[in-house]
Design an enzyme around this catalytic site. Sequence first.
Site, PDB file in Angstrom:
ATOM      1  N   LYS A 139      38.195 -22.569  14.592  1.00  0.00           N
ATOM      2  CA  LYS A 139      38.622 -21.280  15.112  1.00  0.00           C
ATOM      3  C   LYS A 139      37.628 -20.714  16.114  1.00  0.00           C
ATOM      4  O   LYS A 139      37.963 -19.840  16.904  1.00  0.00           O
ATOM      5  CB  LYS A 139      38.756 -20.269  13.947  1.00  0.00           C
ATOM      6  CG  LYS A 139      39.773 -20.632  12.914  1.00  0.00           C
ATOM      7  CD  LYS A 139      39.665 -19.628  11.733  1.00  0.00           C
ATOM      8  CE  LYS A 139      40.569 -20.079  10.618  1.00  0.00           C
ATOM      9  NZ  LYS A 139      40.242 -19.357   9.374  1.00  0.00           N
TER      10      LYS A 139
ATOM     11  N   GLU B 288      34.432 -26.253  22.902  1.00  0.00           N
ATOM     12  CA  GLU B 288      33.793 -25.919  21.620  1.00  0.00           C
ATOM     13  C   GLU B 288      33.074 -24.578  21.736  1.00  0.00           C
ATOM     14  O   GLU B 288      32.691 -24.174  22.844  1.00  0.00           O
ATOM     15  CB  GLU B 288      32.755 -26.998  21.274  1.00  0.00           C
ATOM     16  CG  GLU B 288      33.209 -28.001  20.239  1.00  0.00           C
ATOM     17  CD  GLU B 288      33.097 -27.472  18.814  1.00  0.00           C
ATOM     18  OE1 GLU B 288      33.353 -26.276  18.584  1.00  0.00           O
ATOM     19  OE2 GLU B 288      32.784 -28.265  17.925  1.00  0.00           O
ATOM     20  N   ASP B 289      32.872 -23.916  20.594  1.00  0.00           N
ATOM     21  CA  ASP B 289      32.094 -22.674  20.599  1.00  0.00           C
ATOM     22  C   ASP B 289      30.600 -22.953  20.653  1.00  0.00           C
ATOM     23  O   ASP B 289      29.861 -22.355  21.424  1.00  0.00           O
ATOM     24  CB  ASP B 289      32.439 -21.816  19.364  1.00  0.00           C
ATOM     25  CG  ASP B 289      32.312 -22.582  18.039  1.00  0.00           C
ATOM     26  OD1 ASP B 289      32.097 -23.810  18.056  1.00  0.00           O
ATOM     27  OD2 ASP B 289      32.436 -21.943  16.977  1.00  0.00           O
TER      28      ASP B 289
ATOM     29  N   ASP C 139      25.636 -27.570  17.430  1.00  0.00           N
ATOM     30  CA  ASP C 139      24.481 -27.330  16.554  1.00  0.00           C
ATOM     31  C   ASP C 139      23.831 -28.686  16.242  1.00  0.00           C
ATOM     32  O   ASP C 139      22.939 -29.128  16.948  1.00  0.00           O
ATOM     33  CB  ASP C 139      25.006 -26.603  15.310  1.00  0.00           C
ATOM     34  CG  ASP C 139      23.935 -26.262  14.301  1.00  0.00           C
ATOM     35  OD1 ASP C 139      22.777 -26.083  14.699  1.00  0.00           O
ATOM     36  OD2 ASP C 139      24.253 -26.149  13.101  1.00  0.00           O
TER      37      ASP C 139
ATOM     38  N   LYS D 212      22.408 -25.453  20.557  1.00  0.00           N
ATOM     39  CA  LYS D 212      21.067 -25.278  19.971  1.00  0.00           C
ATOM     40  C   LYS D 212      20.347 -26.606  20.091  1.00  0.00           C
ATOM     41  O   LYS D 212      20.437 -27.441  19.177  1.00  0.00           O
ATOM     42  CB  LYS D 212      21.185 -24.920  18.478  1.00  0.00           C
ATOM     43  CG  LYS D 212      21.904 -23.634  18.157  1.00  0.00           C
ATOM     44  CD  LYS D 212      21.902 -23.460  16.630  1.00  0.00           C
ATOM     45  CE  LYS D 212      22.863 -22.419  16.165  1.00  0.00           C
ATOM     46  NZ  LYS D 212      23.043 -22.410  14.698  1.00  0.00           N
TER      47      LYS D 212
ATOM     48  N   PHE E 270      21.060 -18.854  13.319  1.00  0.00           N
ATOM     49  CA  PHE E 270      22.504 -18.701  13.103  1.00  0.00           C
ATOM     50  C   PHE E 270      23.007 -17.505  13.899  1.00  0.00           C
ATOM     51  O   PHE E 270      22.421 -16.433  13.874  1.00  0.00           O
ATOM     52  CB  PHE E 270      22.804 -18.511  11.614  1.00  0.00           C
ATOM     53  CG  PHE E 270      24.225 -18.809  11.277  1.00  0.00           C
ATOM     54  CD1 PHE E 270      24.649 -20.109  11.084  1.00  0.00           C
ATOM     55  CD2 PHE E 270      25.152 -17.783  11.197  1.00  0.00           C
ATOM     56  CE1 PHE E 270      25.979 -20.393  10.800  1.00  0.00           C
ATOM     57  CE2 PHE E 270      26.486 -18.055  10.912  1.00  0.00           C
ATOM     58  CZ  PHE E 270      26.893 -19.368  10.718  1.00  0.00           C
TER      59      PHE E 270
ATOM     60  N   ARG F 220      33.834 -12.448  13.947  1.00  0.00           N
ATOM     61  CA  ARG F 220      34.422 -13.148  15.104  1.00  0.00           C
ATOM     62  C   ARG F 220      34.815 -12.157  16.196  1.00  0.00           C
ATOM     63  O   ARG F 220      34.891 -12.499  17.365  1.00  0.00           O
ATOM     64  CB  ARG F 220      35.673 -13.928  14.681  1.00  0.00           C
ATOM     65  CG  ARG F 220      35.403 -15.110  13.752  1.00  0.00           C
ATOM     66  CD  ARG F 220      36.651 -15.996  13.674  1.00  0.00           C
ATOM     67  NE  ARG F 220      36.609 -16.928  12.559  1.00  0.00           N
ATOM     68  CZ  ARG F 220      36.009 -18.116  12.566  1.00  0.00           C
ATOM     69  NH1 ARG F 220      35.383 -18.523  13.639  1.00  0.00           N
ATOM     70  NH2 ARG F 220      36.037 -18.909  11.505  1.00  0.00           N
TER      71      ARG F 220
HETATM   72  P1  IMP Z   1      27.767 -29.191  14.493  1.00  0.00           P
HETATM   73  O1  IMP Z   1      28.695 -30.274  14.070  1.00  0.00           O
HETATM   74  O2  IMP Z   1      26.604 -29.070  13.532  1.00  0.00           O
HETATM   75  O3  IMP Z   1      27.309 -29.293  15.930  1.00  0.00           O
HETATM   76  O4  IMP Z   1      28.505 -27.824  14.288  1.00  0.00           O
HETATM   77  C1  IMP Z   1      29.521 -27.394  15.048  1.00  0.00           C
HETATM   78  C2  IMP Z   1      30.283 -26.277  14.370  1.00  0.00           C
HETATM   79  O5  IMP Z   1      29.524 -25.570  13.376  1.00  0.00           O
HETATM   80  C3  IMP Z   1      30.652 -25.247  15.403  1.00  0.00           C
HETATM   81  O6  IMP Z   1      31.864 -25.543  16.013  1.00  0.00           O
HETATM   82  C4  IMP Z   1      30.680 -23.962  14.592  1.00  0.00           C
HETATM   83  O7  IMP Z   1      31.962 -23.757  14.051  1.00  0.00           O
HETATM   84  C5  IMP Z   1      29.699 -24.179  13.461  1.00  0.00           C
HETATM   85  N1  IMP Z   1      28.377 -23.545  13.768  1.00  0.00           N
HETATM   86  C6  IMP Z   1      27.232 -24.162  14.106  1.00  0.00           C
HETATM   87  N2  IMP Z   1      26.245 -23.286  14.322  1.00  0.00           N
HETATM   88  C7  IMP Z   1      26.786 -22.060  14.119  1.00  0.00           C
HETATM   89  C8  IMP Z   1      26.265 -20.722  14.219  1.00  0.00           C
HETATM   90  O8  IMP Z   1      25.086 -20.463  14.530  1.00  0.00           O
HETATM   91  N3  IMP Z   1      27.158 -19.734  13.958  1.00  0.00           N
HETATM   92  C9  IMP Z   1      28.451 -19.933  13.617  1.00  0.00           C
HETATM   93  N4  IMP Z   1      28.976 -21.164  13.525  1.00  0.00           N
HETATM   94  C10 IMP Z   1      28.150 -22.236  13.771  1.00  0.00           C
END
Ligand code: IMP
Length: 175
Positions: free
Chosen positions: A42, A97-98, A101, A129, A150, A163
Amino acid sequence: MENVRLSPLISEREIRTRVQKMGETITDKFKGQDLAVIGVLKGSFLFYADLVRAIDTDLTCDFMGVSSYSEMTSTGEVKINLDLSRSIRDRNVVVVEDIVDTGLTMNYLRRHLMAHKPKNLMTVSLLMKPDALKEKCEVDLVGFKIPNDFVVGYGLDYQGYFRNLPYIAQVSNIN
Ligand code: IMP
């Protein structure tokens, strides 16, 4: 929400300016060509809505739903809850993507989408990040690189909340 402190990190105005610029970059790449823009739900819903309006070429909109998080940490496991509604074979595709991480979700999405044989795949994320990456993850277009904290707002949540904040804020627990 109680016991949570928000510290503003990226303002509404900075977001607006950067998203407009990102739309122009995508337009420069695909102007006059057909495009499929895929939003990852989302978290990307507000970014996606602003970004597609800043892209000036014929495009279709589609969405995928993935989950990989519990509370404030990545589970390392990516699950698809909602898949594409139409084929992307031989099409120019932009995945939105948002935040990147650990990089696991974006790398998973890239592999998943490439298996559908698009003509071209461009990866876009509003936030990244760099210090949190657990595996190499190259993203074609990033809005803002941020510290390993975060964050919430502009689509991103903490336990489903925040959100709707129009800006991005760092969130910390206070007990
Ligand atoms: P990754 O697979 O660890 O890169 O995570 C990606 C997903 O984790 C993103 O699409 C977000 O939905 C969630 N996410 C990662 N870091 C944050 C944050 O700081 N705040 C909110 N959601 C996060």
